[in-house]
Design a protein around this motif. Structure first.
Motif, short mmCIF file in Angstrom:
data_model
loop_
_atom_site.label_atom_id
_atom_site.label_comp_id
_atom_site.label_asym_id
_atom_site.label_seq_id
_atom_site.Cartn_x
_atom_site.Cartn_y
_atom_site.Cartn_z
N ILE A 32 0.84 -1.20 0.00
CA ILE A 32 0.00 0.00 0.00
C ILE A 32 0.87 1.25 0.00
CG2 ILE A 32 -1.68 1.33 1.33
CD1 ILE A 32 -2.94 -1.09 0.14
N VAL A 33 1.94 1.22 0.79
CA VAL A 33 2.83 2.37 0.89
C VAL A 33 3.52 2.64 -0.44
CG1 VAL A 33 4.89 3.30 2.02
CG2 VAL A 33 3.19 2.06 3.36
N VAL A 34 4.07 1.60 -1.09
CA VAL A 34 4.80 1.81 -2.33
C VAL A 34 3.85 2.17 -3.47
CG1 VAL A 34 4.82 -0.58 -3.21
CG2 VAL A 34 6.74 0.93 -3.71
N ALA A 35 2.65 1.60 -3.47
CA ALA A 35 1.69 1.93 -4.52
C ALA A 35 1.18 3.36 -4.36
CB ALA A 35 0.52 0.95 -4.48
N ALA A 36 0.87 3.75 -3.12
CA ALA A 36 0.40 5.11 -2.87
C ALA A 36 1.48 6.12 -3.22
CB ALA A 36 -0.01 5.27 -1.41
N ALA A 243 -2.63 -3.80 -3.18
CA ALA A 243 -2.17 -2.42 -3.33
C ALA A 243 -2.47 -1.89 -4.72
CB ALA A 243 -0.68 -2.33 -3.03
N TYR A 244 -2.11 -2.64 -5.76
CA TYR A 244 -2.28 -2.12 -7.11
C TYR A 244 -3.70 -2.28 -7.63
CZ TYR A 244 2.59 -1.01 -7.19
OH TYR A 244 3.80 -0.45 -6.89
N THR A 245 -4.47 -3.13 -6.99
CA THR A 245 -5.91 -3.15 -7.28
C THR A 245 -6.55 -1.85 -6.81
OG1 THR A 245 -6.02 -5.56 -7.08
CG2 THR A 245 -8.09 -4.34 -6.87
N ILE A 246 -6.19 -1.43 -5.60
CA ILE A 246 -6.75 -0.19 -5.05
C ILE A 246 -6.32 1.02 -5.86
CG2 ILE A 246 -6.69 1.37 -3.06
CD1 ILE A 246 -6.53 -1.10 -1.27
N THR A 247 -5.03 1.13 -6.16
CA THR A 247 -4.55 2.30 -6.89
C THR A 247 -5.07 2.31 -8.33
OG1 THR A 247 -2.48 1.13 -7.33
CG2 THR A 247 -2.51 2.65 -5.49
N GLY A 248 -5.26 1.12 -8.92
CA GLY A 248 -5.89 1.07 -10.24
C GLY A 248 -7.31 1.58 -10.19
N LEU A 249 -8.02 1.26 -9.12
CA LEU A 249 -9.39 1.74 -8.95
C LEU A 249 -9.44 3.26 -8.86
CD1 LEU A 249 -10.87 -0.86 -6.42
CD2 LEU A 249 -11.47 -0.57 -8.83
#
Length: 431
Positions: A32-36, A243-249
């Motif tokens: 989550i940290v690296v994706a954000a 993480a990347y599912t959330i940031t893709g959303l």
């Protein structure tokens, strides 16, 4: 020896790898940290431009970009957990030329990125609060990141990032849900396609994937979390997938909002100020509270892109100094502990915060962001190539090496970034 290990991560976290999906989900955080960190205003701008110009036909590009981010981040995590070495230690195994390249790049990155992201933050804030000085927001954002990282540890960063992600989820995803619930007034296709004139939007969305050198922070954040050893690989995969599912959303939500509000309206969205223009259109339809909710979400996205590199790249530089001091001797991040109090860590934190402020005196934030984009285009294909080599080497046991499919994907990522980087450099000098 044991005392050094304990000091290198937050003792409140479990250091025994979980075995069930539910227990793994409870521990997610580094991804989550690296994706954000890698999701900034630039990603939102490109998704907004694409949505305003082409509706939802380019949703497939956002999905492809999220997959590329996942494979690169997962590769770094798998390398660290399977080999017990950080990405810099793996990079160093290629020779001193590679280590020197990464060290020099990190130093240049600090001053360029430090100015680019604080300048981007200032552009957003001055658009939100007209009449306020650009330099005030730029300097205050850098200092705020500096203080939070200087006096905090990884667990504080993770928790603060989780709060910002929560705010972004409520505001940005919530705004998209409101739009969908009131949709129907705009006619656009959602079928995947490559519309005429969409080429540069596609490059812009894909070109922003990966978050440049900030992805390398993943191994340090895994270590700080207490995840060490091959048994953590399944948890890491879930961590990076979520993480990347959330940031893709997030990017999909911005495209939906722009498509519903602006597609077919003739409104042109350019630069970071365009996000405020989108918020203005949102206000006309749903009121001032909705406008500010959307802008707060964008603010959260930009500020995560300050905190993450301030913390993670400082770790990378401290690791670089650690490798130099060992002069070729065998190293281990677990035994040669790096903490936020390490002198090299704090020296880089100062470097990324204060010298970039002199660049901001020229008040050319767009030019600085362009320089950062060029830096990213130079670094990312090299990172992908290094990972391709490392994850097929004998330094990783065969069970954790790349599959044939993974090798093909990494090869395609390299070709993509070479093309994007070449296009960006060509446009810079001849466009």
């Amino acid at each position: 020896m044991e005392q050094k290990i304990e000091k290198n991560y937050d003792e409140s976290y479990s250091v025994t790898a979980p075995t069930t999906t539910r227990s793994k989900l409870k521990l997610i955080g580094p991804g989550i940290v690296v994706a954000a960190t890698g999701v900034g205003a630039g990603d939102f701008v490109m998704a907004t431009i694409a949505g305003a110009n082409f509706g939802l036909t380019l949703l497939w590009v956002i999905i492809a970009g999220a997959l590329i981010k996942f494979f690169l981040t997962e590769g770094i995590g798998r390398w660290y957990l399977a080999s017990g070495k950080t990405i810099l230690e793996g990079w160093h195994s290629l020779g001193w030329w590679a280590t020197t390249y990464l060290g020099a790049y990190t130093i240049i990155f600090g001053i360029i990125y430090g100015a680019a992201i604080t300048g981007t933050f200032a552009l957003i804030m001055t658009a939100m609060f007209p009449g306020t000085p650009f330099s005030l927001w730029a300097i205050s954002s850098g200092v705020a990141g500096f203080l939070l990282v200087w006096f905090g540890r990884y667990q504080l960063l993770e928790r603060f990032m989780m709060v910002l992600i929560g705010i972004m989820f409520i505001t940005i995803i919530g705004s998209a849900i409101i739009i969908i619930a009131n949709s129907g007034s705009v006619d656009y296709s959602i079928a995947p396609s490559v519309p005429e004139g969409s080429f540069f939007q596609i490059l812009g969305i894909l070109g922003g994937v990966g978050g440049s050198i900030t992805i390398t922070s993943y191994s340090y954040w895994l270590n700080a979390k207490g995840w060490r050893g091959k048994e953590w690989v399944p948890t890491m995969k879930i961590d990076s997938t979520v993480a990347y599912t959330i940031t893709g959303l997030f990017a999909i939500a911005m495209m939906i909002i722009a498509a519903e509000l602006l597609f077919g309206s003739g409104t042109t969205i350019n630069g970071n100020e365009g996000l405020v223009g989108l918020a203005d259109a949102y206000e006309e339809r749903f009121g001032s509270v909705a406008r500010w909710a959307l802008l707060i979400g964008v603010w959260g996205a930009v500020f995560t892109s300050i905190l993450g590199p301030w913390h993670g790249i400082s770790y990378l530089f401290a690791d670089f100094i650690r490798v130099l001091r060992k002069k070729g001797k065998k190293t281990s991040l677990t035994n040669d502990s790096i903490t936020e109090k390490d002198p090299a860590y704090r020296a880089y934190l100062i470097w990324i915060t204060f010298p970039p402020m002199f660049l901001l005196l020229f008040e050319q934030p767009v030019a600085i962001v362009l320089m950062y984009g060029v830096l990213g285009s130079i670094f990312m294909p090299v990172l992908a190539a290094v990972l391709l080599y490392l994850l097929n080497s004998e330094q990783v046991s065969s069970i954790y090496q790349n599959s044939k499919v993974s090798n093909i994907i990494f090869g395609l990522i390299i070709l993509l970034y070479v093309y994007l980087g070449g296009s960006e450099l060509y446009n810079m000098f001849f466009g």
